[in-house]
Scaffold this motif. Structure first.
Motif, mmCIF file in Angstrom:
data_model
loop_
_atom_site.group_PDB
_atom_site.id
_atom_site.type_symbol
_atom_site.label_atom_id
_atom_site.label_comp_id
_atom_site.label_asym_id
_atom_site.label_seq_id
_atom_site.Cartn_x
_atom_site.Cartn_y
_atom_site.Cartn_z
ATOM 1 N N GLN A 144 0.809 -1.213 0.000
ATOM 2 C CA GLN A 144 0.000 0.000 0.000
ATOM 3 C C GLN A 144 0.848 1.271 0.000
ATOM 4 N N ARG A 145 1.991 1.226 0.651
ATOM 5 C CA ARG A 145 2.870 2.403 0.634
ATOM 6 C C ARG A 145 3.434 2.633 -0.766
ATOM 7 N N MET A 146 3.666 1.559 -1.497
ATOM 8 C CA MET A 146 4.173 1.700 -2.857
ATOM 9 C C MET A 146 3.071 2.104 -3.832
ATOM 10 N N GLN A 147 1.827 1.802 -3.495
ATOM 11 C CA GLN A 147 0.706 2.135 -4.385
ATOM 12 C C GLN A 147 0.302 3.601 -4.289
ATOM 13 N N MET A 148 0.572 4.270 -3.187
ATOM 14 C CA MET A 148 0.119 5.638 -2.986
ATOM 15 C C MET A 148 0.737 6.596 -3.998
ATOM 16 N N TYR A 149 0.001 7.667 -4.294
ATOM 17 C CA TYR A 149 0.495 8.677 -5.219
ATOM 18 C C TYR A 149 1.746 9.338 -4.647
ATOM 19 N N ASN A 150 2.736 9.590 -5.502
ATOM 20 C CA ASN A 150 3.990 10.213 -5.095
ATOM 21 C C ASN A 150 4.744 9.393 -4.055
ATOM 22 N N SER A 151 4.593 8.091 -4.091
ATOM 23 C CA SER A 151 5.303 7.232 -3.147
ATOM 24 C C SER A 151 6.814 7.393 -3.330
ATOM 25 N N PRO A 152 7.557 7.544 -2.236
ATOM 26 C CA PRO A 152 9.011 7.706 -2.360
ATOM 27 C C PRO A 152 9.738 6.390 -2.609
ATOM 28 N N TYR A 153 9.011 5.289 -2.572
ATOM 29 C CA TYR A 153 9.646 3.972 -2.676
ATOM 30 C C TYR A 153 9.613 3.466 -4.105
ATOM 31 N N GLN A 154 10.790 3.137 -4.638
ATOM 32 C CA GLN A 154 10.893 2.640 -6.003
ATOM 33 C C GLN A 154 10.929 1.112 -6.070
ATOM 34 N N SER A 155 11.197 0.474 -4.932
ATOM 35 C CA SER A 155 11.236 -0.985 -4.901
ATOM 36 C C SER A 155 10.734 -1.473 -3.547
ATOM 37 N N ALA A 156 10.311 -2.714 -3.514
ATOM 38 C CA ALA A 156 9.805 -3.304 -2.272
ATOM 39 C C ALA A 156 10.916 -3.366 -1.226
ATOM 40 N N LEU A 157 12.120 -3.700 -1.667
ATOM 41 C CA LEU A 157 13.235 -3.829 -0.728
ATOM 42 C C LEU A 157 13.565 -2.495 -0.079
ATOM 43 N N SER A 158 13.569 -1.414 -0.857
ATOM 44 C CA SER A 158 13.868 -0.098 -0.281
ATOM 45 C C SER A 158 12.768 0.323 0.692
ATOM 46 N N CYS A 159 11.520 -0.043 0.394
ATOM 47 C CA CYS A 159 10.415 0.273 1.297
ATOM 48 C C CYS A 159 10.573 -0.481 2.616
ATOM 49 N N ILE A 160 10.892 -1.770 2.534
ATOM 50 C CA ILE A 160 11.072 -2.581 3.745
ATOM 51 C C ILE A 160 12.194 -2.018 4.608
ATOM 52 N N ARG A 161 13.313 -1.696 3.964
ATOM 53 C CA ARG A 161 14.476 -1.172 4.710
ATOM 54 C C ARG A 161 14.145 0.157 5.378
ATOM 55 N N THR A 162 13.483 1.052 4.650
ATOM 56 C CA THR A 162 13.171 2.378 5.191
ATOM 57 C C THR A 162 12.186 2.287 6.355
ATOM 58 N N VAL A 163 11.134 1.495 6.192
ATOM 59 C CA VAL A 163 10.137 1.346 7.251
ATOM 60 C C VAL A 163 10.772 0.706 8.481
ATOM 61 N N TRP A 164 11.597 -0.310 8.275
ATOM 62 C CA TRP A 164 12.271 -0.997 9.388
ATOM 63 C C TRP A 164 13.167 -0.021 10.150
ATOM 64 N N ARG A 165 13.934 0.805 9.385
ATOM 65 C CA ARG A 165 14.894 1.709 10.006
ATOM 66 C C ARG A 165 14.212 2.871 10.724
ATOM 67 N N THR A 166 13.160 3.413 10.137
ATOM 68 C CA THR A 166 12.545 4.626 10.692
ATOM 69 C C THR A 166 11.388 4.359 11.662
ATOM 70 N N GLU A 167 10.703 3.220 11.481
ATOM 71 C CA GLU A 167 9.520 2.960 12.310
ATOM 72 C C GLU A 167 9.591 1.668 13.114
ATOM 73 N N GLY A 168 10.571 0.835 12.796
ATOM 74 C CA GLY A 168 10.735 -0.408 13.552
ATOM 75 C C GLY A 168 9.859 -1.546 13.030
ATOM 76 N N LEU A 169 10.099 -2.725 13.589
ATOM 77 C CA LEU A 169 9.380 -3.927 13.165
ATOM 78 C C LEU A 169 7.873 -3.808 13.386
ATOM 79 N N GLY A 170 7.472 -3.088 14.437
ATOM 80 C CA GLY A 170 6.054 -2.961 14.759
ATOM 81 C C GLY A 170 5.237 -2.310 13.664
ATOM 82 N N ALA A 171 5.897 -1.522 12.779
ATOM 83 C CA ALA A 171 5.172 -0.842 11.701
ATOM 84 C C ALA A 171 4.525 -1.840 10.750
ATOM 85 N N PHE A 172 5.131 -3.015 10.599
ATOM 86 C CA PHE A 172 4.592 -4.018 9.682
ATOM 87 C C PHE A 172 3.339 -4.699 10.245
#
Length: 348
Positions: free
Chosen positions: A179-207
């Motif tokens: 869903q984060r990749m589907q949103m308009y103007n999403s900053p994520y170009q790949s699933a891996l970059s999205c996973i890494r960014t969310v993990w680093r900035t929001e922690g495992l609980g974000a998932f």
């Protein structure tokens, strides 16, 4: 579902695979000489079809159903996610599913509606494998417990709810990334970059931030879905044969009804997954929004009662063919794999 396939002498033999104990006039259980006159002379020597498909068959059929369902319907799912946005960018406001797809392709590129499909496929395979296997086994067990011949609607509802617990445990992280990749103007170009960014900035609980909301939505959704599907099958396919048309009709109607009824919960889940910045700012939410109750309040604060039904058209349009595809693919592979195993065991 009743399995029919050719055997020795090309005779047809039928036995149910869904745990239904009602007499279907199918293949007999013994080698008595008093067989029905409709059978060929050699039918008694033909190995009986299994009363229930194996666990591996349910899991394989479920995995194929999940992957194909989500792959085919993914562009519509992308539109649904955007249409549920509480405060969309002026460039990302849509009035119809077709218009949205056309505008996304024209302004953001042909492949944009498919961004994130890889992570969805990776999650859908194992999630649906466990989902269908759990449902079939729980349904059979509960029908025995309730001493109910045929299908108990209560058993189907409980089995669907239990299956949802396993399914969502696997799918929730994939939903967040998707869903984060589907949103308009999403900053994520790949699933891996999205996973890494969310993990680093929001922690495992974000998932799993929306997991309780996901369960709160999906347990009633799946209960309505399975009860409706089994009920419609009793009406249009009472002998529970492998009948593609009946699986498509029952699956589509069951998905549409369940989708419309649970749209408010889906809107809240989308907000929790995407953490839509503009919406949270307007609602004076500092930090991260968590919890279903908070999501419900935020949706009402921003859009009132109509806000709970944002994207209902896209959700029904997505779910109706989605569940029709899922059930038809699942029932086909369950039929095909059981028939294949039977033929491999059959002495010629």
């Amino acid at each position: 579902m009743e399995l029919r396939c050719g055997g020795i002498g090309s005779q047809a033999v039928g036995r149910r695979m869904d745990g239904d104990t009602r007499d279907g006039g199918g293949g007999g259980g013994g080698s008595s000489s008093g067989s029905s006159s409709s059978k060929d002379a050699g039918s008694e020597d033909y190995e009986n079809l299994p009363t229930n498909a194996s666990l591996s068959t349910h899991m394989t059929a479920g995995a194929m159903a999940g992957i194909l369902e989500h792959s085919v319907m993914y562009p519509v799912d992308s539109v649904k996610t955007r249409m549920q946005s509480l405060q969309p960018d002026p460039k990302a406001q849509y009035t119809s599913v077709y218009g949205a797809l056309k505008k996304i392709v024209r302004t953001e590129g042909f492949w944009r509606p498919l961004r994130g499909i890889n992570v969805m496929v990776m999650g859908a395979g194992p999630a649906h494998a466990m989902y269908f296997a759990c449902y079939e086994n729980m349904k059979r067990t509960l029908n025995d417990v309730f001493h109910h011949q045929g299908n108990s609607h209560l058993a189907n509802g409980i089995a669907g709810s239990m299956a949802t617990l396993l399914h969502d445990a696997v799918m929730n992280p994939a939903e967040v990334v998707k869903q984060r990749m589907q949103m308009y103007n999403s900053p994520y170009q790949s699933a891996l970059s999205c996973i890494r960014t969310v993990w680093r900035t929001e922690g495992l609980g974000a998932f799993y931030r929306s997991y309780t909301t996901q369960l709160t939505m999906n347990i009633p959704f799946q209960s309505i879905h399975f009860i409706t599907y089994e009920f419609l099958q009793e009406q249009v396919n009472p002998h529970r044969e492998y009948n593609p048309q009946s699986h498509i009709i029952s699956g589509g109607l069951a998905g549409a009804i369940a989708a419309a009824a649970t749209t408010p919960l889906d809107v809240c889940k989308t907000l929790l997954n995407t953490q839509e910045h503009m919406a949270l700012s307007l609602a004076n939410v500092s930090g991260r929004l968590s919890g279903m109750a908070n999501a419900f309040r935020t949706v009402y604060q921003l859009n009132g009662l109509p806000g709970y039904f944002k994207g209902v058209q896209a959700r029904v349009i997505y779910q109706m063919p989605s569940t029709a595809i899922s059930w038809s693919i699942y029932e086909f592979f369950k039929y095909f794999l059981t028939k294949h195993k039977l033929e491999n065991r059959t002495p010629y």
